[in-house]
Structures are given as C-alpha cells and as structure tokens.
Write a protein that holds these residues in place. Structure first.
Motif, PDB file in Angstrom:
ATOM      1  N   ARG A  56      27.016 -22.400   1.260  1.00 19.98           N
ATOM      2  CA  ARG A  56      26.230 -22.456   2.486  1.00 19.98           C
ATOM      3  C   ARG A  56      25.023 -21.540   2.408  1.00 19.98           C
ATOM      4  NH1 ARG A  56      27.205 -25.923   6.085  1.00 19.98           N
ATOM      5  NH2 ARG A  56      29.209 -26.858   5.643  1.00 19.98           N
ATOM      6  N   LEU A 111      21.453 -20.053   4.527  1.00 12.97           N
ATOM      7  CA  LEU A 111      20.624 -19.921   5.730  1.00 12.97           C
ATOM      8  C   LEU A 111      19.223 -19.557   5.288  1.00 12.97           C
ATOM      9  CD1 LEU A 111      22.909 -17.781   8.103  1.00 12.97           C
ATOM     10  CD2 LEU A 111      22.558 -20.239   8.187  1.00 12.97           C
ATOM     11  N   LEU A 157      19.648 -16.389   2.892  1.00 15.76           N
ATOM     12  CA  LEU A 157      21.004 -15.839   2.780  1.00 15.76           C
ATOM     13  C   LEU A 157      21.860 -16.927   2.161  1.00 15.76           C
ATOM     14  CD1 LEU A 157      22.744 -13.363   3.739  1.00 15.76           C
ATOM     15  CD2 LEU A 157      23.101 -14.588   5.853  1.00 15.76           C
ATOM     16  N   ALA A 159      27.952  -9.291  -2.229  1.00 11.89           N
ATOM     17  CA  ALA A 159      28.248 -10.698  -1.987  1.00 11.89           C
ATOM     18  C   ALA A 159      27.298 -11.252  -0.932  1.00 11.89           C
ATOM     19  CB  ALA A 159      29.687 -10.848  -1.525  1.00 11.89           C
ATOM     20  N   PHE A 214      21.161 -11.462   0.447  1.00 11.78           N
ATOM     21  CA  PHE A 214      20.086 -11.718   1.404  1.00 11.78           C
ATOM     22  C   PHE A 214      18.774 -11.340   0.738  1.00 11.78           C
ATOM     23  CE2 PHE A 214      17.294  -9.772   4.651  1.00 11.78           C
ATOM     24  CZ  PHE A 214      17.155 -10.830   5.529  1.00 11.78           C
ATOM     25  N   GLU A 231      20.179  -9.978  14.006  1.00 11.72           N
ATOM     26  CA  GLU A 231      19.374 -11.079  13.476  1.00 11.72           C
ATOM     27  C   GLU A 231      20.287 -12.151  12.904  1.00 11.72           C
ATOM     28  OE1 GLU A 231      15.981 -11.623  12.693  1.00 11.72           O
ATOM     29  OE2 GLU A 231      15.582 -10.152  14.264  1.00 11.72           O
ATOM     30  N   SER A 270      19.553 -14.644  11.242  1.00 10.61           N
ATOM     31  CA  SER A 270      19.154 -15.067   9.894  1.00 10.61           C
ATOM     32  C   SER A 270      19.563 -14.044   8.838  1.00 10.61           C
ATOM     33  CB  SER A 270      17.646 -15.295   9.845  1.00 10.61           C
ATOM     34  OG  SER A 270      16.966 -14.120  10.211  1.00 10.61           O
ATOM     35  N   ALA A 271      19.954 -12.850   9.261  1.00 10.57           N
ATOM     36  CA  ALA A 271      20.391 -11.832   8.296  1.00 10.57           C
ATOM     37  C   ALA A 271      21.884 -11.569   8.394  1.00 10.57           C
ATOM     38  CB  ALA A 271      19.626 -10.525   8.538  1.00 10.57           C
ATOM     39  N   ASN A 272      22.527 -12.132   9.398  1.00 10.57           N
ATOM     40  CA  ASN A 272      23.953 -11.887   9.628  1.00 10.57           C
ATOM     41  C   ASN A 272      24.794 -12.812   8.743  1.00 10.57           C
ATOM     42  OD1 ASN A 272      26.559 -11.771  10.607  1.00 10.57           O
ATOM     43  ND2 ASN A 272      25.934 -11.669  12.756  1.00 10.57           N
ATOM     44  N   PRO A 273      25.483 -12.253   7.740  1.00  8.64           N
ATOM     45  CA  PRO A 273      26.251 -13.128   6.845  1.00  8.64           C
ATOM     46  C   PRO A 273      27.364 -13.875   7.572  1.00  8.64           C
ATOM     47  CG  PRO A 273      26.125 -10.877   5.997  1.00  8.64           C
ATOM     48  CD  PRO A 273      25.646 -10.840   7.407  1.00  8.64           C
ATOM     49  N   MET A 325      27.030 -15.638   9.993  1.00  6.81           N
ATOM     50  CA  MET A 325      26.521 -16.952  10.379  1.00  6.81           C
ATOM     51  C   MET A 325      26.798 -18.005   9.310  1.00  6.81           C
ATOM     52  SD  MET A 325      25.572 -16.426  13.387  1.00  6.81           S
ATOM     53  CE  MET A 325      24.708 -17.882  13.942  1.00  6.81           C
ATOM     54  N   LEU A 326      27.038 -17.566   8.073  1.00  8.02           N
ATOM     55  CA  LEU A 326      27.412 -18.526   7.028  1.00  8.02           C
ATOM     56  C   LEU A 326      28.756 -19.166   7.381  1.00  8.02           C
ATOM     57  CD1 LEU A 326      26.457 -16.356   3.930  1.00  8.02           C
ATOM     58  CD2 LEU A 326      25.297 -18.442   4.612  1.00  8.02           C
ATOM     59  N   TRP A 327      29.661 -18.342   7.890  1.00 10.69           N
ATOM     60  CA  TRP A 327      30.980 -18.864   8.289  1.00 10.69           C
ATOM     61  C   TRP A 327      30.840 -19.720   9.548  1.00 10.69           C
ATOM     62  CZ3 TRP A 327      30.634 -14.959   4.965  1.00 10.69           C
ATOM     63  CH2 TRP A 327      31.616 -14.828   3.975  1.00 10.69           C
ATOM     64  N   GLU A 332      28.286 -21.561  10.283  1.00 14.00           N
ATOM     65  CA  GLU A 332      27.781 -22.869   9.852  1.00 14.00           C
ATOM     66  C   GLU A 332      28.899 -23.698   9.230  1.00 14.00           C
ATOM     67  OE1 GLU A 332      24.934 -24.260  10.669  1.00 14.00           O
ATOM     68  OE2 GLU A 332      24.707 -22.405  11.813  1.00 14.00           O
ATOM     69  N   GLU A 333      29.730 -23.020   8.439  1.00  7.78           N
ATOM     70  CA  GLU A 333      30.900 -23.670   7.847  1.00  7.78           C
ATOM     71  C   GLU A 333      31.806 -24.222   8.960  1.00  7.78           C
ATOM     72  OE1 GLU A 333      31.750 -23.051   4.216  1.00  7.78           O
ATOM     73  OE2 GLU A 333      32.918 -24.845   4.676  1.00  7.78           O
ATOM     74  N   ALA A 370      30.470 -27.324  10.629  1.00 11.22           N
ATOM     75  CA  ALA A 370      30.729 -28.532   9.835  1.00 11.22           C
ATOM     76  C   ALA A 370      32.198 -28.937   9.958  1.00 11.22           C
ATOM     77  CB  ALA A 370      30.354 -28.274   8.377  1.00 11.22           C
ATOM     78  N   GLU A 414      39.331 -19.170   4.559  1.00 11.90           N
ATOM     79  CA  GLU A 414      37.921 -19.303   4.925  1.00 11.90           C
ATOM     80  C   GLU A 414      37.746 -20.321   6.049  1.00 11.90           C
ATOM     81  OE1 GLU A 414      35.147 -17.555   2.917  1.00 11.90           O
ATOM     82  OE2 GLU A 414      36.993 -16.406   2.906  1.00 11.90           O
ATOM     83  N   TYR A 447      32.082  -9.920   9.993  1.00 11.06           N
ATOM     84  CA  TYR A 447      31.727  -9.720   8.594  1.00 11.06           C
ATOM     85  C   TYR A 447      31.737  -8.222   8.330  1.00 11.06           C
ATOM     86  CZ  TYR A 447      29.458 -10.270   4.088  1.00 11.06           C
ATOM     87  OH  TYR A 447      29.186 -10.266   2.749  1.00 11.06           O
ATOM     88  N   GLN A 466      33.077  -7.407   1.995  1.00  8.88           N
ATOM     89  CA  GLN A 466      32.141  -8.386   1.448  1.00  8.88           C
ATOM     90  C   GLN A 466      32.514  -9.776   1.928  1.00  8.88           C
ATOM     91  OE1 GLN A 466      30.031  -7.578  -2.024  1.00  8.88           O
ATOM     92  NE2 GLN A 466      29.726  -5.962  -0.534  1.00  8.88           N
ATOM     93  N   GLY A 467      33.037  -9.836   3.126  1.00  8.12           N
ATOM     94  CA  GLY A 467      33.445 -11.133   3.633  1.00  8.12           C
ATOM     95  C   GLY A 467      33.879 -11.054   5.086  1.00  8.12           C
TER      96      GLY A 467
END
Lengths: 106, 238
Positions: free
Chosen positions: A3, A5, A23, A69, A72, B35, B37-40, B42-44, B46-47, B50, B106, B182, B187-188
């Motif tokens: 994924r 961003l 990211l 990990a 960014f 932010e 766009s900088a917050n990891p 947000m990857l989750w 988006e996941e 979906a 995840e 996060y 790291q996750g």
C-alpha cells in the motif's frame, strides 16, 4: 502490492515549487535481526526510489538497512509542465512497485 | 437540562485534568500523527477500506462512513463484554460464517483502524450498560492489582507517577484513545491488547492470551476513565 500513500497537489501554477510526500508499506527487514529460533532474518529492504516527471528523473534516493519500516520520503520539485509523475520503489527479492499521478500545470 | 449541565461540568472538570499521551510526544511525532499523509497508520486504514468491501462488510453496513461513532462506544455488552476487535470477529463468524481474521493480524488491525478512523475526534462514550458492571469492577481491580516479579500495578505508574519519567520515557496517563495505533518501536500497527501485553511483560508478569476477557475488562475500565476524551485512531506513538 504494497500500500502506498502519495500526497501532492493536483494542480500547480507554472514555476511553483510543490511538495510531494510518499509513504509505502514495507517491512525494511535489516538482515541483522535474529528470529525466535536464533537464525538471522534475511535482509528485505527497499534499495532505491525514483520519481520521474514526464520520463525525466527529478528525484532519487538510495535506501539503507537502518531506515525504518514503511519509509516516508518527502521532496519538492518545480512544476514546469502538465504531465505524469511516476514513483518507483525497487528492492530486495525482486520488489518493484510503480505508482503514477497526474499533475496539471496552469 | 440541569442534569446535562452538571454532566458537562463534571466532564469538563475531569477532562481538564486528563491528558492524552499525544501531549507527551515530540513535535515531530505529533506532526506525524496529525498529517494523514505522513501517518503510517493510514496505510492500514487504506488496507481496511479495501477489506471493508472485499471482506463483505459493506454488504450489510454500507459505506464505512456509516460506522461513525461506533469505535467510541466499545467495549460493549453482547452475551459478554466485547471489544471492537471481538465484535468484528464475531460478525465474521456468526453472520458471515467464515473464519475470522486472527487477533493482531494485519487484516484485523486494518479493519479496526478504518472503523476507528470514522470516530476520530468523537468523545469516548462507553455504554452505560449495567450488565457491564462486573467486568468494569474486574477491570479496575486488575488495574490496581500488583503483578509480576516487579510487583507493580498499572495504577502505580499510570496514576501515581503519570507525567514523570521511567528510564527517560514519560509515563502517560494510560488513556487508550488512539488504538489501533502505529508505534514506532513496533514499526507497525498494534492493538491495545498488544500494548497491555508489553506493560505486563515489562513488569515481568505472564501476559494473558490475546482475546482474554481480562483485557476486555481492563479496556472497559480504561475507556470509562477516558470518557469524554477524543478518539485519535490511528494514533502514532514512539
């Protein structure tokens, strides 16, 4: 597919400096960490990032094992013309991912 | 009306004295959470967005935006006290007749993150259900119970010494407003249960297994304690 961003303005004035933030979801396994059974987890990192603006490279970065990990990356460029921005991450184990975004310059 | 005013007054009085651990973070880490766009995390998210469609949640619940306020109301009561992750698993098992995503997978974190995000900024509002009372009492007892080789209770750090430092790290007041979050150290993404396990092993006690009712009881107590504070999901913590 990892994924991703990507944050950038959709439109910009000609000559304007725009900021792009990316990211990507990636473990960035260093290759130095022992697993529970004592064996070392093999390295699995993104090694290279590049941004192509209408097929011209405008930004690139080499990534190393000490990078966290989900790396960014933020950079800026001058909006010269409308076109396509292509972002490519390549790494260990044949990792390669490309994302594209369009930018309209007025 | 007077009751409402009194409730607001009480809420205001307690809210003022409380502080999310967001306030203890460096400006850089705060910016990372602020932010999107900088917050990891947000990857989750988006996941999870979906998965919301592909795992069939949208079939009943419609758009995920309809889950606004839901995460702020957990843990709730349904046959037993249940947390949000437990509710998602129960929905998958009982209604979709499928094997639920395992806790802390995840996928489970992603769904909890996207549902949690819909409540961002909404005050924590745990249900005032009398059937939750025994678990709430159990949660408080666990919070105050000394445990492990270090013989420490949660309260000894997070009530008595909140705001002070433990080996260079500030001790937060333990308001679980941003889970799943996060954590840079991980790291996750991780759930509150993962965080509680961290603390338990930190005082050298045996942590409960994921999904244990003890965690739900502690979460219930902590959420009641944090009532009125804004949900931050997906938060970033050092």
């Amino acid at each position: 597919m990892a994924r991703v961003l990507i944050n950038l303005p959709r439109t910009a004035r000609r000559g304007e400096v725009i900021e792009i933030r990316t990211l990507i979801q990636h473990v960035m396994e260093t290759g130095y960490r022992p697993r529970a059974d004592g064996s070392v987890a093999p390295r699995d990192i993104i090694t290279h990032f590049a941004c192509l603006y209408n097929n011209e490279e405008v930004f690139a970065a080499e990534l190393a094992p000490a990078i966290a990990a989900n790396p960014f990356l933020s950079f800026s460029l001058v909006a010269a013309e409308s076109g396509i921005l292509a972002f490519t991450w390549t790494g260990d184990n044949g990792f390669e991912q490309t994302e594209t975004r369009s930018l309209t310059v007025t | 009306m007077r009751r409402l005013a009194l409730a607001l007054l009480l809420l205001g009085a307690t809210a003022e004295a409380r502080e999310s651990s967001f306030a203890l973070m460096s400006p850089e880490t705060q910016a990372m959470q602020r932010e999107d766009s900088a917050n990891p995390g947000m990857l989750w998210v988006e996941e999870g967005r979906a998965l919301w469609d592909s795992a069939g949640c949208a079939g009943c619940h419609g758009d995920v935006a309809g889950m606004r306020g839901v995460a702020a109301r957990y843990p709730a009561f349904d046959a037993a006290p249940i947390d949000l992750a437990g509710r998602i698993a129960q929905c998958q098992e009982a209604r979709q007749h499928r094997t639920p995503f395992p806790r802390e997978s995840e996928e489970a974190l992603a769904l909890a993150a996207v549902i949690g995000l819909q409540s961002r900024g909404i005050p924590v509002n745990p249900p005032d259900d009398p059937r939750l009372a025994p678990a709430l009492a159990r949660g408080e007892a666990l919070y105050r119970e000394r445990r492990g080789q270090l013989d420490l209770s949660c309260a000894q750090c997070h009530d008595a010494n909140a705001g002070r430092h433990l080996a260079g790290s500030p001790i937060p007041e333990a308001h679980p407003t941003g889970y799943p979050l996060y954590r840079l150290e991980w790291q996750g993404m991780g759930s509150l249960q993962r965080r509680l396990r961290n603390c338990m092993t930190g005082v050298r006690s045996e942590p409960y297994a994921y999904g244990a009712p003890e965690y739900v009881a502690i979460e219930l107590f902590l959420m009641r304690r944090a009532a009125g504070m804004a949900v931050e999901t997906p938060a970033v913590r050092p």
